[in-house]
Scaffold this motif. Structure first.
Motif, mmCIF file in Angstrom:
data_model
loop_
_atom_site.group_PDB
_atom_site.id
_atom_site.type_symbol
_atom_site.label_atom_id
_atom_site.label_comp_id
_atom_site.label_asym_id
_atom_site.label_seq_id
_atom_site.Cartn_x
_atom_site.Cartn_y
_atom_site.Cartn_z
ATOM 1 N N VAL A 83 0.860 -1.188 0.000
ATOM 2 C CA VAL A 83 0.000 0.000 0.000
ATOM 3 C C VAL A 83 0.890 1.230 0.000
ATOM 4 O O VAL A 83 1.751 1.375 0.859
ATOM 5 C CB VAL A 83 -0.912 -0.003 1.258
ATOM 6 C CG1 VAL A 83 -1.701 1.272 1.351
ATOM 7 C CG2 VAL A 83 -1.818 -1.218 1.246
ATOM 8 N N ARG A 84 0.676 2.123 -0.961
ATOM 9 C CA ARG A 84 1.491 3.339 -1.033
ATOM 10 C C ARG A 84 0.670 4.605 -1.220
ATOM 11 O O ARG A 84 1.027 5.650 -0.725
ATOM 12 C CB ARG A 84 2.502 3.239 -2.184
ATOM 13 C CG ARG A 84 3.552 2.189 -1.975
ATOM 14 C CD ARG A 84 4.517 2.629 -0.878
ATOM 15 N NE ARG A 84 5.424 1.555 -0.537
ATOM 16 C CZ ARG A 84 5.427 0.894 0.592
ATOM 17 N NH1 ARG A 84 4.563 1.179 1.526
ATOM 18 N NH2 ARG A 84 6.277 -0.067 0.830
ATOM 19 N N MET A 85 -0.420 4.529 -1.972
ATOM 20 C CA MET A 85 -1.218 5.719 -2.283
ATOM 21 C C MET A 85 -2.398 5.844 -1.326
ATOM 22 O O MET A 85 -2.847 4.859 -0.738
ATOM 23 C CB MET A 85 -1.709 5.660 -3.725
ATOM 24 C CG MET A 85 -0.567 5.641 -4.731
ATOM 25 S SD MET A 85 -1.103 5.685 -6.451
ATOM 26 C CE MET A 85 -2.206 4.325 -6.569
ATOM 27 N N VAL A 86 -2.922 7.049 -1.188
ATOM 28 C CA VAL A 86 -4.035 7.307 -0.284
ATOM 29 C C VAL A 86 -5.233 6.430 -0.661
ATOM 30 O O VAL A 86 -5.907 5.883 0.211
ATOM 31 C CB VAL A 86 -4.424 8.800 -0.280
ATOM 32 C CG1 VAL A 86 -5.649 9.047 0.592
ATOM 33 C CG2 VAL A 86 -3.265 9.653 0.190
ATOM 34 N N SER A 87 -5.498 6.288 -1.949
ATOM 35 C CA SER A 87 -6.640 5.456 -2.361
ATOM 36 C C SER A 87 -6.439 4.005 -1.927
ATOM 37 O O SER A 87 -7.406 3.336 -1.540
ATOM 38 C CB SER A 87 -6.850 5.547 -3.871
ATOM 39 O OG SER A 87 -5.701 5.101 -4.565
ATOM 40 N N GLN A 88 -5.206 3.518 -1.954
ATOM 41 C CA GLN A 88 -4.932 2.157 -1.499
ATOM 42 C C GLN A 88 -5.068 2.038 0.016
ATOM 43 O O GLN A 88 -5.540 1.021 0.521
ATOM 44 C CB GLN A 88 -3.531 1.723 -1.924
ATOM 45 C CG GLN A 88 -3.377 1.549 -3.413
ATOM 46 C CD GLN A 88 -1.936 1.285 -3.802
ATOM 47 O OE1 GLN A 88 -1.002 1.743 -3.154
ATOM 48 N NE2 GLN A 88 -1.759 0.541 -4.882
ATOM 49 N N VAL A 89 -4.657 3.074 0.736
ATOM 50 C CA VAL A 89 -4.824 3.075 2.196
ATOM 51 C C VAL A 89 -6.315 3.008 2.522
ATOM 52 O O VAL A 89 -6.737 2.265 3.416
ATOM 53 C CB VAL A 89 -4.164 4.317 2.843
ATOM 54 C CG1 VAL A 89 -4.498 4.416 4.320
ATOM 55 C CG2 VAL A 89 -2.659 4.289 2.636
ATOM 56 N N TRP A 90 -7.124 3.762 1.790
ATOM 57 C CA TRP A 90 -8.570 3.743 2.009
ATOM 58 C C TRP A 90 -9.117 2.336 1.758
ATOM 59 O O TRP A 90 -9.874 1.793 2.563
ATOM 60 C CB TRP A 90 -9.251 4.738 1.076
ATOM 61 C CG TRP A 90 -10.728 4.854 1.307
ATOM 62 C CD1 TRP A 90 -11.688 3.947 0.946
ATOM 63 C CD2 TRP A 90 -11.412 5.914 1.960
ATOM 64 N NE1 TRP A 90 -12.917 4.377 1.325
ATOM 65 C CE2 TRP A 90 -12.778 5.593 1.951
ATOM 66 C CE3 TRP A 90 -11.003 7.110 2.541
ATOM 67 C CZ2 TRP A 90 -13.746 6.419 2.501
ATOM 68 C CZ3 TRP A 90 -11.959 7.940 3.081
ATOM 69 C CH2 TRP A 90 -13.313 7.593 3.064
ATOM 70 N N LYS A 91 -8.745 1.752 0.601
ATOM 71 C CA LYS A 91 -9.241 0.421 0.247
ATOM 72 C C LYS A 91 -8.859 -0.620 1.300
ATOM 73 O O LYS A 91 -9.670 -1.463 1.664
ATOM 74 C CB LYS A 91 -8.679 -0.009 -1.106
ATOM 75 C CG LYS A 91 -9.219 0.754 -2.283
ATOM 76 C CD LYS A 91 -8.509 0.287 -3.551
ATOM 77 C CE LYS A 91 -8.907 1.072 -4.759
ATOM 78 N NZ LYS A 91 -8.228 0.582 -5.975
ATOM 79 N N ALA A 92 -7.623 -0.556 1.760
ATOM 80 C CA ALA A 92 -7.152 -1.528 2.747
ATOM 81 C C ALA A 92 -7.820 -1.323 4.099
ATOM 82 O O ALA A 92 -8.030 -2.279 4.846
ATOM 83 C CB ALA A 92 -5.636 -1.419 2.895
ATOM 84 N N SER A 93 -8.155 -0.088 4.427
ATOM 85 C CA SER A 93 -8.673 0.249 5.751
ATOM 86 C C SER A 93 -10.176 0.079 5.889
ATOM 87 O O SER A 93 -10.683 0.069 7.007
ATOM 88 C CB SER A 93 -8.300 1.698 6.093
ATOM 89 O OG SER A 93 -6.917 1.875 6.037
ATOM 90 N N ASP A 94 -10.888 -0.043 4.801
ATOM 91 C CA ASP A 94 -12.348 -0.092 4.842
ATOM 92 C C ASP A 94 -12.836 -1.468 5.293
ATOM 93 O O ASP A 94 -12.747 -2.442 4.541
ATOM 94 C CB ASP A 94 -12.922 0.239 3.469
ATOM 95 C CG ASP A 94 -14.423 0.442 3.480
ATOM 96 O OD1 ASP A 94 -15.060 0.158 4.522
ATOM 97 O OD2 ASP A 94 -14.957 0.884 2.445
ATOM 98 N N PRO A 95 -13.351 -1.564 6.521
ATOM 99 C CA PRO A 95 -13.793 -2.870 7.012
ATOM 100 C C PRO A 95 -15.008 -3.412 6.260
ATOM 101 O O PRO A 95 -15.230 -4.618 6.238
ATOM 102 C CB PRO A 95 -14.131 -2.613 8.488
ATOM 103 C CG PRO A 95 -14.324 -1.151 8.604
ATOM 104 C CD PRO A 95 -13.535 -0.509 7.516
#
Length: 177
Positions: A83-95
């Protein structure tokens, strides 16, 4: 003979709340200083308030980077995915998207407008400083402020939302046998 023991599922995450609150607070101060500076510019005042907004931008950026590093670390631990980009952080963090394959997850549609507003604000700040003693200075000062308000609002939303989503993963979840 031996019964199956239920264990708690726990992901060791860094606490992003404090760095998130500091980031949001400093981002808000940058936007407030930018607004006050523009109001002073309209009244023919000193550009020192606009300069204050630029000075506050550095600590806000540092606080955001600290938050982002921790949020990225957490997102990688949650998703087990690079995970590097903000959109990827969002995707990974969304339960709510936990069961969806990572490539098919959806990020917030507000991330791109936030990034564009921030880049436009920076561009207007550069033009504003180059055109300091001209009539169009106030135009770029006003555009910069409008972009700063938009970028600040969207950044605060993204930071709060990602922090809240990651916090849900930090709470131990009891597995039923």
């Amino acid at each position: 003979m031996f019964g199956r023991v239920a264990l708690d599922t726990y992901i060791d995450l860094r606490d992003v709340r404090v760095s998130g609150y500091v980031s949001v607070g400093l981002i808000t101060l940058v936007a407030a200083a930018s607004v006050w500076g523009t109001v002073n510019d309209w009244q023919g005042g000193s550009p020192s308030w606009s300069f204050l907004a630029i000075v506050l931008l550095l600590p806000a950026a540092v606080a955001f980077v600290v938050w982002y590093r921790n949020a990225t670390h957490n997102a990688e631990a949650i998703a087990l995915h690079g995970v590097r980009m903000v959109s990827q952080v969002w995707k990974a963090s969304d339960p709510d998207q936990r069961e969806v394959p990572f490539a098919e997850r959806v990020a917030s549609p507000l991330i791109k407008p936030w990034q564009y507003a921030f880049l436009t604000m920076v561009l207007c700040d550069v033009l504003e400083s180059l055109l300091l003693d001209t009539r169009v200075y106030v135009v770029f000062s006003t555009l910069s402020t409008l972009c700063a308000l938009g970028a600040a609002g969207l950044a605060c939303f993204v930071v709060f939302r990602i922090s809240a989503m990651q916090q849900r993963f930090a709470v131990p979840i009891r597995q039923r046998p």
